[in-house]
Enzyme design. Structure first.
Site, PDB file in Angstrom:
ATOM      1  N   GLY A 134       8.803   2.679   7.561  1.00 38.30           N
ATOM      2  CA  GLY A 134       8.548   1.292   7.222  1.00 38.30           C
ATOM      3  C   GLY A 134       7.634   1.167   6.015  1.00 38.30           C
ATOM      4  O   GLY A 134       7.455   2.107   5.238  1.00 38.30           O
TER       5      GLY A 134
ATOM      6  N   LYS B 179       1.417  -3.081   8.956  1.00 35.13           N
ATOM      7  CA  LYS B 179       2.498  -2.105   8.989  1.00 35.13           C
ATOM      8  C   LYS B 179       3.743  -2.763   9.561  1.00 35.13           C
ATOM      9  O   LYS B 179       3.712  -3.328  10.650  1.00 35.13           O
ATOM     10  CB  LYS B 179       2.100  -0.895   9.841  1.00 35.13           C
ATOM     11  CG  LYS B 179       3.152   0.202   9.860  1.00 35.13           C
ATOM     12  CD  LYS B 179       2.654   1.419  10.624  1.00 35.13           C
ATOM     13  CE  LYS B 179       3.676   2.536  10.592  1.00 35.13           C
ATOM     14  NZ  LYS B 179       3.196   3.735  11.327  1.00 35.13           N
TER      15      LYS B 179
ATOM     16  N   ASP C 258      -0.173  14.177  13.916  1.00 36.47           N
ATOM     17  CA  ASP C 258       0.234  14.149  12.509  1.00 36.47           C
ATOM     18  C   ASP C 258      -0.991  14.034  11.605  1.00 36.47           C
ATOM     19  O   ASP C 258      -0.999  13.265  10.643  1.00 36.47           O
ATOM     20  CB  ASP C 258       1.195  12.995  12.255  1.00 36.47           C
ATOM     21  CG  ASP C 258       1.934  13.150  10.924  1.00 36.47           C
ATOM     22  OD1 ASP C 258       2.073  14.293  10.456  1.00 36.47           O
ATOM     23  OD2 ASP C 258       2.358  12.130  10.355  1.00 36.47           O
TER      24      ASP C 258
ATOM     25  N   VAL D 112       3.797  -0.573   4.421  1.00 37.19           N
ATOM     26  CA  VAL D 112       2.432  -0.970   4.742  1.00 37.19           C
ATOM     27  C   VAL D 112       1.939  -1.877   3.620  1.00 37.19           C
ATOM     28  O   VAL D 112       1.994  -1.506   2.443  1.00 37.19           O
ATOM     29  CB  VAL D 112       1.504   0.245   4.902  1.00 37.19           C
ATOM     30  CG1 VAL D 112       0.094  -0.214   5.277  1.00 37.19           C
ATOM     31  CG2 VAL D 112       2.040   1.200   5.965  1.00 37.19           C
TER      32      VAL D 112
ATOM     33  N   GLY E 173       9.631   6.613   5.463  1.00 30.90           N
ATOM     34  CA  GLY E 173      10.910   6.547   6.150  1.00 30.90           C
ATOM     35  C   GLY E 173      10.909   5.618   7.337  1.00 30.90           C
ATOM     36  O   GLY E 173      11.977   5.167   7.775  1.00 30.90           O
TER      37      GLY E 173
ATOM     38  N   LEU F 105       0.806  -1.210   0.000  1.00 27.42           N
ATOM     39  CA  LEU F 105       0.000   0.000   0.000  1.00 27.42           C
ATOM     40  C   LEU F 105       0.842   1.263   0.000  1.00 27.42           C
ATOM     41  O   LEU F 105       0.419   2.293  -0.521  1.00 27.42           O
ATOM     42  CB  LEU F 105      -0.937   0.014   1.211  1.00 27.42           C
ATOM     43  CG  LEU F 105      -2.003  -1.090   1.261  1.00 27.42           C
ATOM     44  CD1 LEU F 105      -2.775  -1.021   2.556  1.00 27.42           C
ATOM     45  CD2 LEU F 105      -2.933  -0.983   0.068  1.00 27.42           C
TER      46      LEU F 105
END
Length: 416
Positions: free
Chosen positions: A26, A42, A137, A28, A24, A20
């Site tokens: 990892g 994830k 975020d 998904v 930076g 998907l």
């Protein structure tokens, strides 16, 4: 969405169908469970997973995301924090991010859609803050657009309000243009940081431009605008106008206390302004419906692999259900597994098969050998006992006279 060379095909009990995204921190992946549910897995980069500080932050992310999982967020379904490469599986949200919708699929959204988006985002933030968390975020790429409504994802840097601030190796937490002044200065954070980000997201959805980076400025220029300049929302009679513009300006206030004061009142007001119609434009609704239908038929590159190679099978609720008690009364005789029924495949076979079932007799249990019982005075032989009991009834007033028997001569046809 396809898997890249070197990507795993199985993670835990989930078969991976595609990738998907990657960042930076990892990657998904899109996966499918044994029951057929679509999940987002994830996985951090292996080099980061070896760092104790990063593993601590990854565990904090899981604990934070597990506490939130309602109508407006993606629930956490499974995890493995102690393995060599930790992973977290959340419910897959069937829809594109808001960034893709505005930039590529549709453009700026109509007013009633932005009102529905404000209702969903404010409801999600109230739920997150009610669990003692802040997201930190919130941005267009972390807001998924689905047929049911918007959903907030990626609690990658969420933390508990009463916990210490988590720092990343690059030192910056958040996204320029969606971080409030106190987050840029490194001050103590509250839920007001998410309200500021929500205002920037609503302005982006209505105008197609970020209120502080509408011209593609560098990060340091964007942060200076956030600190000292008012937001750029376009003309007052443009797409962002009226009450919607007023709410966005309150969310983008420099003072954190001014932002938190308006959060609780947004859901009911925005829900009323959104109306009862479907929240997305018809063309976008049809496109998302087609994407959802294609997703159900998508089976990934390993469709021909048997399920036994997907990984160890997890016990289900059916496996843990206790067995039913045996029936009362006589013992139940078990039928051997070798005794099966042959189904006929032709009409002639069916006739012979039916005739065989009519004439064939299933053997019963073995009987004990017959024994000869000797008659005794107290226990006479059963024919004698039967005649005494039933054939010769006792005389009584109501007993009819016994019938006379014919003589042997008359039976032989002679007369006396």
């Amino acid at each position: 969405m396809a898997l890249h060379p070197g990507d795993p095909s199985v993670i835990g009990p989930y078969r991976l169908l595609g990738r998907l995204g990657q960042g930076g921190m990892g990657r998904v992946f899109l996966g499918r469970s044994y029951s057929g549910r679509m999940v987002a897995v994830k996985v951090p980069h292996r080099e980061l997973a070896q760092e104790p500080d990063f593993r601590r932050r990854f565990r904090a992310e899981f604990e934070a995301a597990r506490r939130v999982g309602g109508t407006w967020t993606a629930p956490v379904l499974d995890h493995d924090i102690t393995s060599d490469v930790p992973w977290i599986a959340t419910g897959y949200v069937p829809g594109p991010p808001l960034r893709e919708v505005v930039d590529a699929l549709h453009g700026p959204l109509p007013e009633h859609t932005v009102w529905a988006l404000a209702h969903g985002l404010a409801s999600a933030l109230l739920e997150i803050h009610g669990r003692g968390l802040i997201h930190r975020d919130l941005k267009p790429s972390n807001v998924m657009v689905t047929l049911e409504g918007p959903k907030v994802i990626d609690f990658g840097i969420a933390r508990a309000v009463d916990a210490s601030v988590l720092t990343r190796p690059d030192g910056m937490v958040g996204s320029p243009g969606y971080m409030p002044p106190e987050q840029i200065k490194g001050e103590e954070l509250t839920g007001a940081v998410d309200v500021f980000a929500m205002g920037a997201v609503l302005a982006y959805a209505a105008t197609g431009m970020s209120p502080f980076s509408w011209d593609g400025a560098q990060a340091h220029t964007v942060m200076y605008r956030v600190l000292y300049e008012p937001p750029h929302l376009g003309p007052e009679d443009g797409p962002l106008k009226g009450d919607l513009r007023t709410i966005v300006l309150h969310c983008l206030a420099k003072n954190p206390d001014d932002r938190l004061a308006v959060l609780a009142g947004i859901p009911p007001f925005a829900g009323k302004r959104a109306g009862a119609d479907h929240w997305l434009p018809p063309a976008l609704t049809a496109r998302l419906g087609q994407v959802a239908a294609d997703l159900l038929a998508f089976d990934g590159p390993e469709a021909d692999r048997p399920p036994s190679s997907w990984g160890p099978r997890l016990p289900s609720a059916t496996d843990q259900r206790p067995a039913p008690p045996p029936p009362s009364g006589a013992a139940v005789r078990a039928v051997p597994h070798s005794r099966t029924t042959q189904i006929p495949d032709t009409f002639e076979h069916a006739q012979g098969w039916a005739a065989g079932r009519r004439t064939r007799r299933r053997p019963g249990p073995a009987r004990a050998p017959a024994t000869t019982r000797t008659a005794t005075p107290d226990r006479p032989h059963w024919p004698t006992w039967y005649r005494r009991r039933y054939a010769t009834p006792a005389a009584s007033p109501c007993t009819p006279a016994p019938r006379t028997t014919r003589s042997s001569s008359r039976r032989r046809g002679t007369t006396s």
